[in-house]
Write a protein that holds these residues in place. Structure first.
Motif, mmCIF file in Angstrom:
data_model
loop_
_atom_site.group_PDB
_atom_site.id
_atom_site.type_symbol
_atom_site.label_atom_id
_atom_site.label_comp_id
_atom_site.label_asym_id
_atom_site.label_seq_id
_atom_site.Cartn_x
_atom_site.Cartn_y
_atom_site.Cartn_z
ATOM 1 N N LEU A 1 0.711 -1.259 0.077
ATOM 2 C CA LEU A 1 0.085 0.032 0.039
ATOM 3 C C LEU A 1 0.816 1.390 0.056
ATOM 4 C CD1 LEU A 1 -3.056 1.339 0.366
ATOM 5 C CD2 LEU A 1 -2.286 1.592 2.845
ATOM 6 N N ARG A 2 0.716 2.171 -0.734
ATOM 7 C CA ARG A 2 1.546 3.355 -0.887
ATOM 8 C C ARG A 2 0.595 4.742 -0.633
ATOM 9 N NH1 ARG A 2 5.008 2.850 -6.658
ATOM 10 N NH2 ARG A 2 6.674 1.444 -5.840
ATOM 11 N N VAL A 3 1.076 5.611 -0.048
ATOM 12 C CA VAL A 3 0.676 6.736 0.132
ATOM 13 C C VAL A 3 1.198 7.735 -0.744
ATOM 14 C CG1 VAL A 3 -0.003 9.000 1.547
ATOM 15 C CG2 VAL A 3 0.183 6.441 2.470
ATOM 16 N N VAL A 4 0.690 8.587 -2.048
ATOM 17 C CA VAL A 4 1.444 9.101 -2.822
ATOM 18 C C VAL A 4 0.633 10.414 -3.212
ATOM 19 C CG1 VAL A 4 1.793 6.947 -4.358
ATOM 20 C CG2 VAL A 4 -0.372 8.265 -4.578
ATOM 21 N N GLN A 5 1.425 11.445 -3.435
ATOM 22 C CA GLN A 5 1.167 12.693 -4.071
ATOM 23 C C GLN A 5 1.134 12.939 -5.299
ATOM 24 O OE1 GLN A 5 3.626 15.821 -2.078
ATOM 25 N NE2 GLN A 5 5.354 15.287 -3.620
ATOM 26 N N PRO A 6 0.277 13.590 -6.066
ATOM 27 C CA PRO A 6 0.440 13.782 -7.358
ATOM 28 C C PRO A 6 1.587 14.715 -7.905
ATOM 29 C CG PRO A 6 -1.224 15.131 -6.630
ATOM 30 C CD PRO A 6 -0.906 14.441 -5.383
ATOM 31 N N ALA A 7 1.946 14.182 -9.201
ATOM 32 C CA ALA A 7 3.143 14.960 -9.815
ATOM 33 C C ALA A 7 2.801 16.453 -9.993
ATOM 34 C CB ALA A 7 3.406 14.480 -11.118
ATOM 35 N N ARG A 8 3.810 17.359 -9.406
ATOM 36 C CA ARG A 8 3.548 18.765 -9.592
ATOM 37 C C ARG A 8 4.239 19.224 -10.812
ATOM 38 N NH1 ARG A 8 5.228 20.311 -3.186
ATOM 39 N NH2 ARG A 8 3.487 19.081 -2.299
ATOM 40 N N PRO A 9 3.046 20.047 -11.537
ATOM 41 C CA PRO A 9 3.687 20.501 -12.931
ATOM 42 C C PRO A 9 4.193 21.815 -12.490
ATOM 43 C CG PRO A 9 1.014 20.758 -12.467
ATOM 44 C CD PRO A 9 1.814 20.056 -11.759
ATOM 45 N N ALA A 10 5.074 22.412 -13.453
ATOM 46 C CA ALA A 10 5.997 23.637 -13.358
ATOM 47 C C ALA A 10 4.806 24.716 -13.381
ATOM 48 C CB ALA A 10 6.919 23.568 -14.626
ATOM 49 N N LEU A 11 5.228 25.552 -12.231
ATOM 50 C CA LEU A 11 4.533 26.999 -12.270
ATOM 51 C C LEU A 11 5.087 28.006 -13.187
ATOM 52 C CD1 LEU A 11 4.309 26.857 -8.239
ATOM 53 C CD2 LEU A 11 2.429 26.269 -10.197
ATOM 54 N N PRO A 12 4.241 28.825 -13.616
ATOM 55 C CA PRO A 12 4.570 29.967 -14.205
ATOM 56 C C PRO A 12 5.664 30.970 -13.757
ATOM 57 C CG PRO A 12 2.215 29.837 -14.351
ATOM 58 C CD PRO A 12 2.815 28.838 -13.379
ATOM 59 N N ALA A 13 6.584 31.452 -14.447
ATOM 60 C CA ALA A 13 7.571 32.108 -13.660
ATOM 61 C C ALA A 13 7.135 33.412 -12.990
ATOM 62 C CB ALA A 13 8.625 32.462 -14.762
ATOM 63 N N ASP A 14 5.893 33.875 -13.393
ATOM 64 C CA ASP A 14 5.520 35.156 -12.977
ATOM 65 C C ASP A 14 4.379 34.798 -11.732
ATOM 66 O OD1 ASP A 14 3.643 34.176 -14.618
ATOM 67 O OD2 ASP A 14 3.074 36.097 -15.550
ATOM 68 N N THR A 15 4.436 33.620 -11.317
ATOM 69 C CA THR A 15 3.097 33.505 -10.235
ATOM 70 C C THR A 15 3.698 33.560 -8.914
ATOM 71 O OG1 THR A 15 1.550 32.068 -9.391
ATOM 72 C CG2 THR A 15 3.589 30.980 -10.341
ATOM 73 N N PRO A 16 3.225 33.970 -8.175
ATOM 74 C CA PRO A 16 3.614 34.340 -6.549
ATOM 75 C C PRO A 16 3.430 33.024 -5.674
ATOM 76 C CG PRO A 16 1.471 35.406 -6.905
ATOM 77 C CD PRO A 16 1.779 35.003 -8.235
ATOM 78 N N PHE A 17 2.454 32.217 -6.245
ATOM 79 C CA PHE A 17 2.246 30.666 -5.858
ATOM 80 C C PHE A 17 3.298 29.829 -5.809
ATOM 81 C CE2 PHE A 17 0.774 26.419 -5.802
ATOM 82 C CZ PHE A 17 0.258 26.499 -4.754
ATOM 83 N N THR A 18 3.540 29.154 -4.506
ATOM 84 C CA THR A 18 4.564 28.088 -4.636
ATOM 85 C C THR A 18 4.075 26.824 -3.764
ATOM 86 O OG1 THR A 18 5.227 28.985 -2.422
ATOM 87 C CG2 THR A 18 6.662 29.691 -4.152
ATOM 88 N N TYR A 19 4.228 25.795 -3.926
ATOM 89 C CA TYR A 19 4.047 24.609 -3.711
ATOM 90 C C TYR A 19 4.245 24.384 -2.114
ATOM 91 C CZ TYR A 19 3.215 22.687 -8.135
ATOM 92 O OH TYR A 19 2.753 22.587 -9.593
ATOM 93 N N ALA A 20 3.227 23.742 -1.371
ATOM 94 C CA ALA A 20 3.564 23.783 0.240
ATOM 95 C C ALA A 20 4.603 22.766 0.357
ATOM 96 C CB ALA A 20 2.279 23.103 0.618
ATOM 97 N N PRO A 21 5.672 23.159 1.349
ATOM 98 C CA PRO A 21 6.829 22.371 1.625
ATOM 99 C C PRO A 21 6.529 21.140 2.391
ATOM 100 C CG PRO A 21 6.527 24.260 3.213
ATOM 101 C CD PRO A 21 5.447 24.343 2.230
ATOM 102 N N CYS A 22 5.220 21.001 2.973
ATOM 103 C CA CYS A 22 4.711 19.757 3.431
ATOM 104 C C CYS A 22 3.383 19.344 3.150
ATOM 105 C CB CYS A 22 5.246 19.754 5.025
ATOM 106 S SG CYS A 22 3.781 20.728 5.714
ATOM 107 N N ALA A 23 2.871 18.219 3.480
ATOM 108 C CA ALA A 23 1.618 17.689 3.488
ATOM 109 C C ALA A 23 1.233 17.145 4.817
ATOM 110 C CB ALA A 23 1.753 16.535 2.277
#
Length: 368
Positions: A323-345
């Motif tokens: 049994l695996r706990v998985v997170q989805p692959a994270r697509p690259a973000l646009p260079a001009d977006t202020p959003f960043t992925y969460a460092p933890c889940a």
């Protein structure tokens, strides 16, 4: 004298009632419900290619399928919900005050283009549980230019995930492949999840420990597990709250959060669940049969989306599994977006094994 050609059985065909097919990518598709009677199907060329010096003939493929249709098989009798014309303006969808949306349900493809616009910079996540139709998000480029595509969806384990940053006051269209209408039944249904929220709200709700050493993952027994087994119960019988929260600091390019090999020696029912913030984490479970030599089965067992949770409930024959706990692959973000992925889940986790016959020894116990 030349014998007269036999009269066509369709000489009295009513041209005013002609129905034409709809153009798709490199094809033309006609689907229609027919009542008993005689019909004429014509394949024609709107612009004869023979008249062009480049093309002395026209090649094509042809497919005809006729099947019986139940008179009750109509969209009216389809139990699945209908996709809205707009996520933004259809009542009951995107909240005009909180600017948020989270819906999980079975939907029928009654339409193939769903409009969307937001008044504040937001995040969008859409997941198809069975991937019956390709989906894409289009953004109006403005100035009369053609629509521009946003990052492509991620496809894995028969699921399709779309994750995108939406700019305020821009027009978007979520588009589905219309061919699902023609190769499915009258009620082509897909388990889908939609979520939208201002990215400022999403980042404000994150609670990651300052020290990565504070990461905590569930610990399950290895080897053959005696049943019944319920993860989270102490040996003294005192229950630990099922909602113990765990934290993972998996890197952005890592999809496997944790893996749990185990075995059962009897017919059992497995009930496992991982719950996390759908919009910011979207963790899910994958169950594989472990093959000799340590290899895993090619495809995982299918789970089910339930709001912020992913549930696997399945009957297991004696054997070895992972049994695996998985997170989805994270697509690259646009260079001009202020959003960043969460460092933890942050997530909760449940794991139970129960004998089908009701036989078994004492309840096996696991730590929280």
């Amino acid at each position: 004298a030349r014998r007269a050609a036999p009269a066509s059985p369709f000489a009295d065909a009513d041209a005013s009632r002609c129905v034409v097919g709809r153009n798709r990518l490199n094809r033309n598709v006609l689907e229609i419900e027919l009542t008993p009677g005689r019909y004429l199907l014509s394949v024609y060329e709107p612009r004869p290619q023979r008249a062009l010096p480049c093309c002395p003939c026209s090649t094509f493929e042809f497919r005809l399928e006729v099947r019986w249709v139940d008179a009750a098989a109509t969209v009216f009798n389809c139990d699945a919900g209908e996709l809205p014309a707009s996520l933004s303006t259809t009542p009951g969808w995107l909240s005009p005050h909180a600017h948020t949306l989270h819906v999980v349900d079975d939907f029928a493809f009654n339409r193939y283009r769903v409009a969307l616009n937001v008044s504040v910079n937001s995040l969008l996540r859409v997941r198809q549980a069975d991937h019956h139709a390709d989906m894409r998000l289009l953004r109006d480029a403005g100035g009369g230019a053609a629509s521009m595509r946003t990052p492509a969806p991620v496809i894995a384990a028969h699921e399709q995930l779309l994750f995108a940053h939406l700019r305020a006051n821009e027009q978007y269209v979520l588009e589905f492949d219309e061919l699902v209408r023609y190769w499915g039944d009258f009620c082509s249904t897909e388990r889908m999840a939609f979520a939208v929220a201002p990215y400022a709200n999403v980042t404000r709700m994150r609670r990651c420990p300052a020290d990565r050493a504070d990461a905590r993952l569930p610990v399950l027994p290895t080897g053959t597990i005696a049943v019944p087994y319920v993860f989270g119960a102490h040996s003294n019988g005192a229950d630990v709250p099922r909602q113990t929260e765990y934290v993972s600091f998996a890197a952005a390019d890592t999809t496997v959060i944790a893996a749990y090999p185990f075995a059962v020696d009897a017919l059992v029912v497995l009930v496992a669940e991982v719950a996390s913030d759908f919009l910011d984490a979207d963790l899910r479970l994958e169950l594989y049969r472990s093959e000799p030599g340590g290899a895993l089965s090619p495809e995982p067992a299918a789970g089910r989306l339930v709001q912020n949770a992913h549930l696997v409930r399945i009957l297991l024959a004696p054997g070895a599994y992972t049994l695996r706990v998985v997170q989805p692959a994270r697509p690259a973000l646009p260079a001009d977006t202020p959003f960043t992925y969460a460092p933890c889940a942050r997530f909760t986790f449940a794991f139970e094994l129960h004998a089908v016959s009701g036989a078994g020894g004492q309840t096996s116990t696991g730590g929280g």
